[in-house]
Write a protein that holds these residues in place. Structure first.
Motif, PDB file in Angstrom:
ATOM      1  N   LYS A 275       8.663  14.477  -5.107  1.00 26.22           N
ATOM      2  CA  LYS A 275       7.228  14.648  -5.300  1.00 26.22           C
ATOM      3  C   LYS A 275       6.610  13.574  -6.203  1.00 26.22           C
ATOM      4  N   GLU A 276       7.229  13.319  -7.363  1.00 26.90           N
ATOM      5  CA  GLU A 276       6.606  12.396  -8.311  1.00 26.90           C
ATOM      6  C   GLU A 276       6.635  10.950  -7.808  1.00 26.90           C
ATOM      7  N   ILE A 277       7.657  10.626  -7.032  1.00 29.03           N
ATOM      8  CA  ILE A 277       7.711   9.274  -6.464  1.00 29.03           C
ATOM      9  C   ILE A 277       6.638   9.134  -5.374  1.00 29.03           C
ATOM     10  N   ASN A 278       6.512  10.174  -4.566  1.00 26.83           N
ATOM     11  CA  ASN A 278       5.489  10.135  -3.515  1.00 26.83           C
ATOM     12  C   ASN A 278       4.086   9.974  -4.121  1.00 26.83           C
ATOM     13  N   GLU A 279       3.829  10.700  -5.205  1.00 24.97           N
ATOM     14  CA  GLU A 279       2.525  10.595  -5.871  1.00 24.97           C
ATOM     15  C   GLU A 279       2.289   9.193  -6.432  1.00 24.97           C
ATOM     16  N   ALA A 280       3.342   8.620  -7.016  1.00 31.76           N
ATOM     17  CA  ALA A 280       3.205   7.269  -7.584  1.00 31.76           C
ATOM     18  C   ALA A 280       2.911   6.253  -6.479  1.00 31.76           C
ATOM     19  N   VAL A 281       3.563   6.428  -5.324  1.00 24.38           N
ATOM     20  CA  VAL A 281       3.315   5.513  -4.206  1.00 24.38           C
ATOM     21  C   VAL A 281       1.882   5.711  -3.693  1.00 24.38           C
ATOM     22  N   GLU A 282       1.493   6.959  -3.581  1.00 25.44           N
ATOM     23  CA  GLU A 282       0.145   7.325  -3.129  1.00 25.44           C
ATOM     24  C   GLU A 282      -0.927   6.656  -3.997  1.00 25.44           C
TER      25      GLU A 282
ATOM     26  N   PHE B 144       4.630   3.634 -13.243  1.00 22.25           N
ATOM     27  CA  PHE B 144       5.534   4.784 -13.122  1.00 22.25           C
ATOM     28  C   PHE B 144       6.839   4.369 -12.442  1.00 22.25           C
ATOM     29  N   ILE B 145       6.704   3.611 -11.364  1.00 17.42           N
ATOM     30  CA  ILE B 145       7.891   3.146 -10.631  1.00 17.42           C
ATOM     31  C   ILE B 145       8.738   2.227 -11.515  1.00 17.42           C
ATOM     32  N   LYS B 146       8.073   1.324 -12.233  1.00 13.39           N
ATOM     33  CA  LYS B 146       8.809   0.386 -13.094  1.00 13.39           C
ATOM     34  C   LYS B 146       9.583   1.112 -14.187  1.00 13.39           C
ATOM     35  N   ALA B 147       8.937   2.115 -14.789  1.00 16.34           N
ATOM     36  CA  ALA B 147       9.612   2.865 -15.850  1.00 16.34           C
ATOM     37  C   ALA B 147      10.836   3.601 -15.277  1.00 16.34           C
ATOM     38  N   ASP B 148      10.673   4.125 -14.075  1.00 14.78           N
ATOM     39  CA  ASP B 148      11.781   4.854 -13.470  1.00 14.78           C
ATOM     40  C   ASP B 148      12.973   3.941 -13.198  1.00 14.78           C
TER      41      ASP B 148
ATOM     42  N   ALA C 188      11.340   5.247   1.663  1.00 14.78           N
ATOM     43  CA  ALA C 188       9.951   5.712   1.857  1.00 14.78           C
ATOM     44  C   ALA C 188       9.826   6.394   3.210  1.00 14.78           C
ATOM     45  N   GLY C 189      10.951   6.891   3.687  1.00 16.64           N
ATOM     46  CA  GLY C 189      11.017   7.462   5.039  1.00 16.64           C
ATOM     47  C   GLY C 189      10.122   8.664   5.267  1.00 16.64           C
TER      48      GLY C 189
ATOM     49  N   ASP D 162       4.664   0.735   2.399  1.00 13.92           N
ATOM     50  CA  ASP D 162       5.071   1.343   1.121  1.00 13.92           C
ATOM     51  C   ASP D 162       6.411   0.783   0.633  1.00 13.92           C
ATOM     52  N   LEU D 163       7.315   0.572   1.566  1.00 16.78           N
ATOM     53  CA  LEU D 163       8.618   0.017   1.195  1.00 16.78           C
ATOM     54  C   LEU D 163       8.437  -1.373   0.594  1.00 16.78           C
ATOM     55  N   ILE D 164       7.590  -2.179   1.225  1.00 14.87           N
ATOM     56  CA  ILE D 164       7.345  -3.543   0.730  1.00 14.87           C
ATOM     57  C   ILE D 164       6.666  -3.499  -0.643  1.00 14.87           C
TER      58      ILE D 164
END
Lengths: 265, 265
Positions: A13-20, A26-30, A46-47, A56-58
């Motif tokens: 969920k949290e990754i999907n929200e960050a991508v959204e 957020f992604i960098k910290a993770d 990102a399937g 999104d993958l790129i």
């Protein structure tokens, strides 16, 4: 043991929200946390984002490469998506995954030939997921032959035996360990990777099963695992297992992980 | 896996206090809990009570046998103490332990001959604790021959490979697993028992090491373990390992243990 960090997956969920929200921080910290936790490769999946998976993958690749210098695994069942994304990867990419299914392998061929890469190959073919050790071994042999004919070096092939749930097949664990043992004996040089959670499907307290499974899989010859390096329980278990199998002189790595607060359980 | 409950040991403060105060109810509650937790044998060790060990051991035997119908293991390094206590045991007693040391074995001989019993035999001799697998195997063979000559059946012999600390010998785990594997192959019929905590001596978060060790020891062929059946972490790990090794059809035992609140981790 090669640790592949599994957290950058849009089914979380949290990754999907960050991508959204295109929340790069957020992604960098993770991923920084994953690398500090011991990840040597970051898996990106990102399937779950039908329609925008490639884009999104790129985006994720670019963001992650700004934050860390670690290697990347592109995790998609869509060869077209991998084809577009693979050239954005700075270091030797891992492609996750191909199978021995005729159509899937053919569709993955141009991606694999596009640049030097490591390849995760699932031991399934057009008959489905193997029910027996022999069937898995047969698929393993065929995948190695076919990948080598595309120029992939043996040591860049990661075979995944496709572990089944022990709740529905009481021999699923034993079959997995035997498959891993036999791949490492019969196909020297190739690597073996597996996920840790299929085995515990439909059982309570799955992490208890997953941990014991990891220990036994390492003993059988596992080379790499896709896991959450921030999960102190699984990491503690991994470090303990390495120490017990003589892979950690004077338990220095185990003790260091403890001092850095990375062990729990 | 045979589970031997280790809690009734006067080196544990609360057990020592209960023995001191002759608090039979405390002891009875503890052994009932151990049996509910899965103990098939209760180990009794009053070795820390110099001067009153025999008397305390006999008191414990009588109290425990009033509470539960489980089998008992008398755990003492003093053959004289075992000689006096063994006849109080209602069912087949386990004697813990003899060794291949000449004097110790001679002193244990009359105890072993006094009545039918199971015998724990530590694989050490007058040269000390074995540093190599070969030395442990040699002691194992000698102990089996000598115990059989006293009339002890092979299946009543529990060999303990005497696990060393992995913090001081990085190969201690591998040596233990090889010793267990070779004893189970070369001396078919005998059982193998070991303690779980020597391996983690001087390391932080010892329970993480102990758990992974138990998993790998069961895989190698361990038949019995001396452990705390109220420790949900170790019991969860034990049940998970049995399920993964095909010893628990449809994980029924694992699921039952979960439902009864006996798993954690």
């Amino acid at each position: 043991m090669l640790i592949i960090g599994e957290r950058i997956n849009t089914s979380r969920k949290e990754i999907n929200e960050a991508v959204e929200k295109k929340d790069a921080n957020f992604i960098k910290a993770d991923v920084r946390a994953q690398v500090e936790g011991g990840a040597q490769i970051i898996d990106i999946n990102a399937g779950s984002r039908a329609g925008s998976e490639t884009e999104d993958l790129i985006w994720l690749i670019d963001v992650i490469q700004e934050a860390v210098t670690v290697r990347l695994s592109l995790d998609s069942s869509d060869p077209g998506c991998l084809m577009d994304a693979v050239e954005r990867v700075r270091d030797l990419p891992m492609l996750n995954s191909t199978t021995a299914e005729k159509k899937r392998f053919e569709a993955m061929t141009p991606v694999i030939q596009k640049r030097e890469c490591e390849v995760v190959a699932l031991c399934m073919d057009d008959r489905g997921i193997p029910k027996s050790v022999e069937h898995a071994l047969e698929n393993a042999g065929r995948l190695i032959t076919d990948l080598e004919s595309l120029g992939v070096k043996k040591e860049r092939i990661y075979l995944d035996p496709l572990v089944q749930a022990v709740s529905t097949d009481s021999l699923a664990g034993l079959k997995a360990f035997e498959t891993i043992e036999r791949i490492s004996k019969e196909f020297k040089g190739v690597k073996i990777l597996c996920g840790l959670s299929n085995i515990s499907y439909a059982l309570p307290e799955r992490r208890i099963i997953n941990r014991a499974f990891l220990t036994l899989a390492i003993r059988a010859g596992l080379s790499a695992a896709l896991l959450d390096p921030l999960d102190k329980g699984i990491m503690g278990n991994l470090k303990a297992t390495e120490a017990l199998l003589g892979q950690d002189d004077y338990c220095m790595d185990y003790i260091r992980a403890f001092r850095e607060g990375r062990l729990g359980g």
